[in-house]
Design an enzyme around this catalytic site. Structure first.
Site, PDB file in Angstrom:
ATOM      1  N   LYS A 185       1.117  -0.878   0.261  1.00 33.93           N
ATOM      2  CA  LYS A 185       0.601  -0.030  -0.104  1.00 33.93           C
ATOM      3  C   LYS A 185       0.747   1.614   0.200  1.00 33.93           C
ATOM      4  CE  LYS A 185      -4.161  -2.426  -0.631  1.00 33.93           C
ATOM      5  NZ  LYS A 185      -4.596  -3.524   0.446  1.00 33.93           N
TER       6      LYS A 185
HETATM    7  C1  LIG Z   1      -5.725  -4.081   0.323  1.00 30.24           C
HETATM    8  C2  LIG Z   1      -6.936  -4.800   0.851  1.00 30.24           C
HETATM    9  C3  LIG Z   1      -7.129  -4.813   2.193  1.00 30.24           C
HETATM   10  C4  LIG Z   1      -6.915  -5.362   2.907  1.00 30.24           C
HETATM   11  O1  LIG Z   1      -6.187  -4.233   3.853  1.00 30.24           O
HETATM   12  P1  LIG Z   1      -4.995  -5.867   4.972  1.00 30.24           P
HETATM   13  O2  LIG Z   1      -4.250  -4.449   5.503  1.00 30.24           O
HETATM   14  O3  LIG Z   1      -4.090  -6.416   4.282  1.00 30.24           O
HETATM   15  O4  LIG Z   1      -6.222  -6.124   5.998  1.00 30.24           O
HETATM   16  C5  LIG Z   1      -9.314  -4.013   2.180  1.00 30.24           C
HETATM   17  N1  LIG Z   1      -9.349  -3.617   0.963  1.00 30.24           N
HETATM   18  C6  LIG Z   1      -9.055  -3.364  -0.318  1.00 30.24           C
HETATM   19  C7  LIG Z   1      -9.198  -2.420  -0.170  1.00 30.24           C
HETATM   20  C8  LIG Z   1      -7.800  -3.739  -0.248  1.00 30.24           C
HETATM   21  O5  LIG Z   1      -7.062  -3.316  -1.195  1.00 30.24           O
END
Ligand SMILES: *Cc1c(COP(=O)(O)O)cnc(C)c1O
Length: 390
Positions: A185
């Site tokens: 991210k």
């Molecule tokens: C990455 C992601 C998540 C989950 O995030 P985590 O921190 O790995 O739990 C949720 N929603 C979307 C759209 C994502 O891309």
């Protein structure tokens, strides 16, 4: 091809300040939730303008806490866009509620609010807009829909740091907003997440539920200023973020704008370089918004090409370029098909767009030469796959 020549789809951008802060945390004697996590929360509140912030160990945890706090219960319905990651809908199942999958709009693949409105029933309790790829959903329409039907708006902002909608940062718009600091991210702590809300009661509930339903956390209990006494108010979860992770997060957040500028520069370069290809549809920044540019999802105009998406992905891999697909719509997955009887035509836009979606690499550590390599590889494939050559 050697491993060094392969351009990964995503790479974290970790600086020396992050590394030094982690080392200092490890030497400090306090490695789980404590002062650094409180500092990360305070800086996140200052950056986004959110009233309350709570650091947790994933966005999935954040979404679960948020739905629990707004009171989603067994057999309630929650509106979830089908174009999203597994986490957005699975948290609804954690609470024995029903995810109702909603189609996307064709232009930017975010939630189709008219389709969401048509899916509201007396059981609908909440809606989870996903700011797909970093572009904001139509929040005015979503907030109006929620108000009309008394729904809670829990935003999945896993792609949306830093996204803005009509001058407001995501994190200050819906009832509760959930961010991700997963490795790929835009701001990362390896694993991690953040919840923001302006509602005092929900903030309290989530803070309690994120650490066993206990009314004080370990930091307050065991330091000299605290006491040994605690109370269990509910059977909570174990979702707190460690100070080791927050040490990374504090410095990542301070570089959020700088990293965003680089991703935007690369996105603009892609847009310019691919503008000449009528075989492609490109993502754009909507007027009045700021796109976080977490992803750069292109769409192939298959009717103008002899190759399909699979061949295009193979071609990129052969050229040593990491690519991905965001996302396989939830309603096409076996669990949702078998449990809720979802059919592809239930969300026809998502089912159709999925067939021609490809995410290209986009991250702040990419060099100009690497971006040129991506453009060259994509251009070569398009020219070779052109239906009417010459
Ligand atoms: C990455 C992601 C998540 C989950 O995030 P985590 O921190 O790995 O739990 C949720 N929603 C979307 C759209 C994502 O891309």
């Amino acid at each position: 091809m050697t491993a060094a020549e392969f351009l990964p789809f995503a790479l974290p951008d970790i600086g020396e300040a992050e590394i030094a802060e982690v080392v200092e945390t490890l030497r400090s004697g306090w490695i789980t939730t404590g002062a650094r996590t409180r500092q990360f929360e305070a800086e996140f509140a200052a950056y986004t303008g959110a009233k309350h912030t709570l650091a947790v160990n994933s966005c999935t945890a954040a979404l679960h806490l948020a739905l629990e706090a707004v009171g989603v219960k067994r057999d309630d319905e929650v509106l979830v866009p089908t174009v999203t990651f597994a986490a957005t809908a699975e948290v609804v199942r954690y609470l024995d509620a029903k995810p109702v999958l909603v189609d996307c709009r064709a232009d930017d693949l975010t939630l189709d609010v008219e389709r969401a409105a048509a899916a509201v029933t007396p059981r609908t309790k909440a809606i989870i807009p996903v700011h797909y790829s970093g572009t904001p959903c139509d929040m005015d329409a979503i907030m109006a829909l929620a108000k009309r039907h008394g729904l809670a708006v829990v935003e999945d902002a896993a792609h949306a740091l830093p996204t803005e909608y009509k001058g407001r940062k995501v994190g200050t718009i819906g009832d509760i907003t959930c961010f991700s600091f997963y490795a790929t991210k835009t701001v990362t702590t390896g694993e991690g997440g953040m919840v923001t809300t302006a509602n005092d009661a929900w903030a309290d509930r989530m803070r309690v539920m994120c650490l066993h339903g206990i009314s004080k956390d370990a930091w307050k209990r065991y330091t000299a200023s605290g006491s040994w006494y605690y109370e269990i108010q509910a059977p909570g979860y174990k979702y707190n973020l460690t100070d080791i992770a927050s040490a990374i997060g504090i410095h990542q957040l301070r570089r959020c704008e700088e990293m965003w500028r680089r991703r935007r520069e690369l996105a603009m370069y892609y847009r310019e370089a691919f503008g000449q290809f009528e075989e492609l549809e490109l993502p754009a920044e909507r007027p009045g918004t700021r796109h976080a540019w977490h992803l750069f999802p292109i769409r192939l105009r298959l009717e103008k090409l002899t190759l399909n998406r699979a061949a295009f992905m193979d071609g990129l891999r052969e050229a040593g370029i990491g690519a991905s697909v965001h996302f396989i719509p939830l309603h096409l997955h076996p669990y949702y098909r078998d449990t809720y009887g979802c059919k592809p035509q239930d969300c026809p836009v998502a089912a159709r767009e999925y067939e021609r979606l490809v995410s290209l690499p986009l991250y702040s550590k990419m060099t100009d030469a690497e971006a040129r390599r991506v453009v060259a590889a994509v251009s070569r494939l398009l020219v070779r796959g052109r239906l009417n050559r010459g």
